[in-house]
Write a protein that holds these residues in place. Structure first.
Motif, PDB file in Angstrom:
ATOM      1  N   SER A 185      63.938  30.853  48.086  1.00 41.15           N
ATOM      2  CA  SER A 185      62.739  30.674  48.920  1.00 41.15           C
ATOM      3  C   SER A 185      61.869  31.920  48.888  1.00 41.15           C
ATOM      4  O   SER A 185      60.643  31.833  48.843  1.00 41.15           O
ATOM      5  CB  SER A 185      63.111  30.390  50.379  1.00 41.15           C
ATOM      6  N   GLN A 186      62.522  33.095  48.925  1.00 41.74           N
ATOM      7  CA  GLN A 186      61.727  34.322  48.920  1.00 41.74           C
ATOM      8  C   GLN A 186      61.079  34.569  47.566  1.00 41.74           C
ATOM      9  O   GLN A 186      59.972  35.083  47.481  1.00 41.74           O
ATOM     10  CB  GLN A 186      62.621  35.512  49.280  1.00 41.74           C
ATOM     11  N   MET A 187      61.773  34.215  46.502  1.00 42.48           N
ATOM     12  CA  MET A 187      61.273  34.555  45.159  1.00 42.48           C
ATOM     13  C   MET A 187      60.428  33.469  44.511  1.00 42.48           C
ATOM     14  O   MET A 187      59.698  33.741  43.562  1.00 42.48           O
ATOM     15  CB  MET A 187      62.455  34.882  44.226  1.00 42.48           C
ATOM     16  N   SER A 188      60.513  32.231  45.023  1.00 38.17           N
ATOM     17  CA  SER A 188      59.876  31.143  44.260  1.00 38.17           C
ATOM     18  C   SER A 188      58.357  31.312  44.084  1.00 38.17           C
ATOM     19  O   SER A 188      57.824  30.874  43.053  1.00 38.17           O
ATOM     20  CB  SER A 188      60.227  29.774  44.837  1.00 38.17           C
ATOM     21  N   PRO A 189      57.641  31.980  45.002  1.00 39.13           N
ATOM     22  CA  PRO A 189      56.209  32.168  44.690  1.00 39.13           C
ATOM     23  C   PRO A 189      55.992  32.947  43.392  1.00 39.13           C
ATOM     24  O   PRO A 189      54.972  32.750  42.711  1.00 39.13           O
ATOM     25  CB  PRO A 189      55.692  32.962  45.906  1.00 39.13           C
ATOM     26  N   THR A 190      56.943  33.815  43.043  1.00 36.19           N
ATOM     27  CA  THR A 190      56.750  34.620  41.828  1.00 36.19           C
ATOM     28  C   THR A 190      56.947  33.794  40.548  1.00 36.19           C
ATOM     29  O   THR A 190      56.516  34.206  39.476  1.00 36.19           O
ATOM     30  CB  THR A 190      57.726  35.824  41.759  1.00 36.19           C
ATOM     31  N   PHE A 191      57.625  32.631  40.662  1.00 33.59           N
ATOM     32  CA  PHE A 191      57.922  31.866  39.444  1.00 33.59           C
ATOM     33  C   PHE A 191      56.634  31.482  38.703  1.00 33.59           C
ATOM     34  O   PHE A 191      56.614  31.394  37.481  1.00 33.59           O
ATOM     35  CB  PHE A 191      58.714  30.586  39.765  1.00 33.59           C
ATOM     36  N   SER A 192      55.572  31.215  39.498  1.00 33.93           N
ATOM     37  CA  SER A 192      54.320  30.815  38.842  1.00 33.93           C
ATOM     38  C   SER A 192      53.346  31.991  38.710  1.00 33.93           C
ATOM     39  O   SER A 192      52.177  31.793  38.395  1.00 33.93           O
ATOM     40  CB  SER A 192      53.664  29.661  39.620  1.00 33.93           C
ATOM     41  N   LEU A 193      53.859  33.213  38.924  1.00 40.60           N
ATOM     42  CA  LEU A 193      53.038  34.418  38.667  1.00 40.60           C
ATOM     43  C   LEU A 193      53.526  35.129  37.413  1.00 40.60           C
ATOM     44  O   LEU A 193      52.747  35.436  36.502  1.00 40.60           O
ATOM     45  CB  LEU A 193      53.151  35.399  39.845  1.00 40.60           C
ATOM     46  N   ARG A 194      54.840  35.411  37.378  1.00 36.44           N
ATOM     47  CA  ARG A 194      55.389  36.187  36.262  1.00 36.44           C
ATOM     48  C   ARG A 194      55.165  35.439  34.946  1.00 36.44           C
ATOM     49  O   ARG A 194      55.247  34.215  34.900  1.00 36.44           O
ATOM     50  CB  ARG A 194      56.885  36.458  36.495  1.00 36.44           C
ATOM     51  N   GLY A 195      54.862  36.196  33.911  1.00 37.17           N
ATOM     52  CA  GLY A 195      54.634  35.571  32.597  1.00 37.17           C
ATOM     53  C   GLY A 195      53.297  34.853  32.496  1.00 37.17           C
ATOM     54  O   GLY A 195      53.076  34.064  31.578  1.00 37.17           O
ATOM     55  N   GLY A 196      52.373  35.104  33.442  1.00 33.72           N
ATOM     56  CA  GLY A 196      51.054  34.445  33.415  1.00 33.72           C
ATOM     57  C   GLY A 196      50.962  33.453  34.555  1.00 33.72           C
ATOM     58  O   GLY A 196      51.845  32.611  34.713  1.00 33.72           O
TER      59      GLY A 196
END
Ligand SMILES: Cc1cc2nc3c(=O)[nH]c(=O)nc-3n(C[C@H](O)[C@H](O)[C@H](O)COP(=O)(O)OP(=O)(O)OC[C@H]3O[C@@H](n4cnc5c(N)ncnc54)[C@H](O)[C@@H]3O)c2cc1C
Length: 382
Positions: free
Chosen positions: A355-366
């Motif tokens: 839950s804490q990290m999932s916003p980064t999934f669509s940031l990292r790598g573009g």
């Protein structure tokens, strides 16, 4: 735009699966679900070295440099198993996925011999220096500058969000070797930077989960030797685009939440009466993963054929990360829906981290918006 043929993993590569499963069962340290959820963010240099010794690193690289000379499908099988198990693989991750193939493709013979064997042994760790404080999505505006100086360069500037720079031995960085930010893609080059050189400061940044996994890296008049240029001067943009397809097309863009999904399935199996809503969600998630996995296999076939699936891999990353993020929301609802059935620690631990990290999934790598812009361009809409 997208490969329509249905591809499958060749039998010879599928045959690797029992060996990597045995390795994981034997060598993976016992860690709880919250730590397993970190997987490609989880650092364990010993584990990476053991993977290297067992021949599971550098599978796409030539044998004469210590690689397995097996190709991208062999790596696909190994990666899928490591991620599904939640193995701590961040130490070698970037080297194995992109720096190694970049050096094999664009590097000089001296660079190949210097870096590839160590990388295949799990002893040379790399990080990616693309983003800067004012250049993330707009990567062509990077300001870090390598000014030609004698037989090498002098490097000044700053990179940010650099995953694992505090553990890595080397960075492959996109820098400006001529012109200014207004020149955009022209004048950009890739350099390999030894992170022990004088003038380099690595400052870890805390992420939302409390981990130090990415960094700010400052270069203050760093002297780079003659063999630091990777590929051709001025060709950095084209080279980086080749690298980004490798970064976006693999199964890691589908499996960031897989430990949570497994914990959810185990929880429901343990109940005398599984929650029908959970069962339906698990079924839907499973169906989505099967389709996305097929897409990832199709992209792997393209990479294997020497094609650059930049736009289809943007499609995969966009849809894949959407599913990874949706799972955290679904499990939150399931856990909250019936507090009388308390969820096991594995579910709660994995859920807290994802839950804490999932916003980064669509940031990292573009970011998602940038990928959608690329897809629109691929369809001739921009
Ligand atoms: C966990 C994690 C690990 C990372 N690891 C690395 C790494 O190892 N190496 C590295 O170089 N970088 C790394 N990054 C950085 C990552 O690549 C950047 O965060 C990303 O490219 C976005 O850049 P930015 O943060 O500068 O945001 P910005 O570019 O400032 O974007 C902010 C917002 O504006 C939107 N936006 C920007 N431009 C447009 C546009 N033209 N159209 C529509 N919307 C737009 C973006 O989508 C985003 O939502 C990592 C990031 C994360 C979260």
């Amino acid at each position: 735009m997208f490969p329509l043929s249905i591809e499958r993993i060749p039998d010879v590569d599928e045959a690797l699966r029992p060996a990597i499963r045995d390795f994981i069962a034997r060598e993976m340290p016992p860690i709880d679900a919250a730590r397993r959820s970190r997987s490609w963010m989880g650092f364990d240099a010993d584990f990476s070295r053991k993977l290297g010794q067992a021949g599971f690193l550098g599978l796409t690289l030539p044998r004469r440099y210590g690689g397995g000379e097996r190709g991208y499908f062999a790596r696909f099988v190994v990666v899928e198993e490591l991620l599904s198990a939640g193995a701590p693989i961040s130490a070698h991750w970037i080297a194995d996925r992109q720096s190694g193939p970049q050096i094999a493709r664009f590097g000089t013979e001296t660079q190949r011999q210097r870096y590839l064997p160590a990388l295949c042994r799990g002893e040379a760790f790399f990080c990616i220096g693309m983003s800067e404080p004012d250049s993330g999505s707009d990567l062509a505006s990077v300001r870090t500058r390598a000014i030609p100086d004698g037989d090498g360069y002098r490097l000044t500037g700053r990179k940010i969000w650099t995953t694992n720079a505090h553990h890595a031995h080397y960075m492959v960085a996109l820098v400006r070797t001529s012109g200014g930010p207004d020149d955009r893609q022209a004048g950009l080059s890739q350099v390999i930077i030894d992170l022990t050189l004088p003038g380099i400061t690595v400052r870890p940044l805390l992420d939302l989960a409390g981990d130090e996994h990415f960094n700010e890296v400052t270069f203050d008049d760093v002297r780079l030797g003659p063999d630091s240029l990777l590929g051709q001067e001025g060709q950095g943009w084209a080279q980086v685009n080749a690298e980004l397809a490798l970064e976006r097309s693999g199964p890691e863009r589908l499996l960031s939440s897989i430990v949570l999904l497994d914990a959810l399935i185990a929880w429901q199996r343990s109940l005398a009466q599984p929650d029908p809503v959970a069962v339906a969600e698990i079924g839907a998630m499973h169906a989505r993963l099967i389709v996305l996995r097929s897409m990832s296999i199709g992209l792997t076939a393209m990479v294997e054929r020497g094609e650059n699936p930049l736009i289809p891999s943007a499609v995969l990353k966009d849809i894949g990360t959407h599913g990874e993020q949706a799972l955290a929301e679904i499990v939150t609802r399931l856990v909250g829906a019936d507090p009388t059935r308390s969820a096991p620690p594995d579910v709660l631990g994995a859920l807290a981290y994802i839950s804490q990290m999932s916003p980064t999934f669509s940031l990292r790598g573009g970011t998602r918006e940038i990928l959608r812009g690329m897809i629109a361009r691929g369809l001739g809409l921009r």
